[in-house]
Scaffold this motif. Structure first.
Motif, PDB file in Angstrom:
ATOM      1  N   VAL A   1      35.136  39.269  43.434  1.00  0.00           N
ATOM      2  CA  VAL A   1      35.711  38.830  42.167  1.00  0.00           C
ATOM      3  C   VAL A   1      35.530  37.324  42.045  1.00  0.00           C
ATOM      4  N   LYS A   2      34.930  36.906  40.934  1.00  0.00           N
ATOM      5  CA  LYS A   2      34.777  35.491  40.614  1.00  0.00           C
ATOM      6  C   LYS A   2      35.872  35.155  39.611  1.00  0.00           C
ATOM      7  N   VAL A   3      36.831  34.334  40.021  1.00  0.00           N
ATOM      8  CA  VAL A   3      37.945  33.967  39.157  1.00  0.00           C
ATOM      9  C   VAL A   3      37.628  32.599  38.558  1.00  0.00           C
ATOM     10  N   THR A   4      37.617  32.530  37.221  1.00  0.00           N
ATOM     11  CA  THR A   4      37.281  31.301  36.514  1.00  0.00           C
ATOM     12  C   THR A   4      38.473  30.854  35.691  1.00  0.00           C
ATOM     13  N   ILE A   5      38.835  29.592  35.828  1.00  0.00           N
ATOM     14  CA  ILE A   5      39.873  29.015  34.977  1.00  0.00           C
ATOM     15  C   ILE A   5      39.177  28.085  34.013  1.00  0.00           C
ATOM     16  N   MET A   6      39.371  28.334  32.714  1.00  0.00           N
ATOM     17  CA  MET A   6      38.720  27.546  31.676  1.00  0.00           C
ATOM     18  C   MET A   6      39.694  26.483  31.161  1.00  0.00           C
TER      19      MET A   6
END
Length: 178
Positions: free
Chosen positions: A91-96
């Motif tokens: 899982v690649k967790v991205t915070i924008m």
């Protein structure tokens, strides 16, 4: 046969109606065999096909968050991450970040560390949180954890019975991993 000059090796191959096949060209001296070249090509193609079949395929799912996420939305997104990790996917967790949020990267870092702590029994942090322009990215990889089988006589079904290793089979979107 030992070390033989090239002309002698070709003559031996012609005598027995076979081909002289160079098996290890990088060896000193090069290693050759007397065999049917068609059969050699077929067997090497089979080995290559078998190696490709046994290669594990890794699926990477992505979950996007914002720094000021609502607690219920966070719980929902965390549930998706848990489901992906249980399926054996990375899982690649991205915070924008938007606007002035970019000046507070510690908010995103805290959110990612909180998420990684809450799913620690299912996944490990493969790449630590790092800022990439307007986004902060972290990758979680599933852990292989023993699963307890239910035993008879236990009211909730688990008494710490036999331990069985779980193995993830992945067949979705592919990223070859050698």
């Amino acid at each position: 046969m030992g070390i033989v000059p090239l002309e002698r090796a070709l003559q031996l191959a012609a005598d027995v109606d076979l081909d002289l096949v160079e098996v290890a060209p990088m060896a000193r001296p090069p290693v050759c065999k007397l065999m049917d070249f068609g059969k050699f090509k077929y067997e090497s193609a089979l080995k290559a096909r078998e190696a490709r079949r046994n290669q594990q395929q890794t699926v990477i799912k992505e979950m996007k968050l914002r720094p000021k996420i609502d607690p219920h939305d966070y719980a929902t997104k965390k549930g998706h991450v848990v489901r992906f990790l249980k399926q054996g996917d990375k899982v690649k967790v991205t915070i924008m970040f938007r606007g002035r949020e970019q000046s507070r990267p510690e908010l995103g870092y805290r959110l990612l560390t909180r998420l990684s702590d809450e799913v620690a029994e299912l996944g490990v942090v493969e790449s630590a949180p790092k800022q990439d322009g307007r986004n902060m990215i972290m990758v979680l990889a599933p852990t292989r954890k023993p699963v307890l089988k239910p035993t008879k006589g236990d009211e909730d079904g688990y008494e710490g019975g036999d331990v069985d290793e779980t193995v993830a089979d992945v067949t979705d979107e592919v990223v070859p991993e050698a």
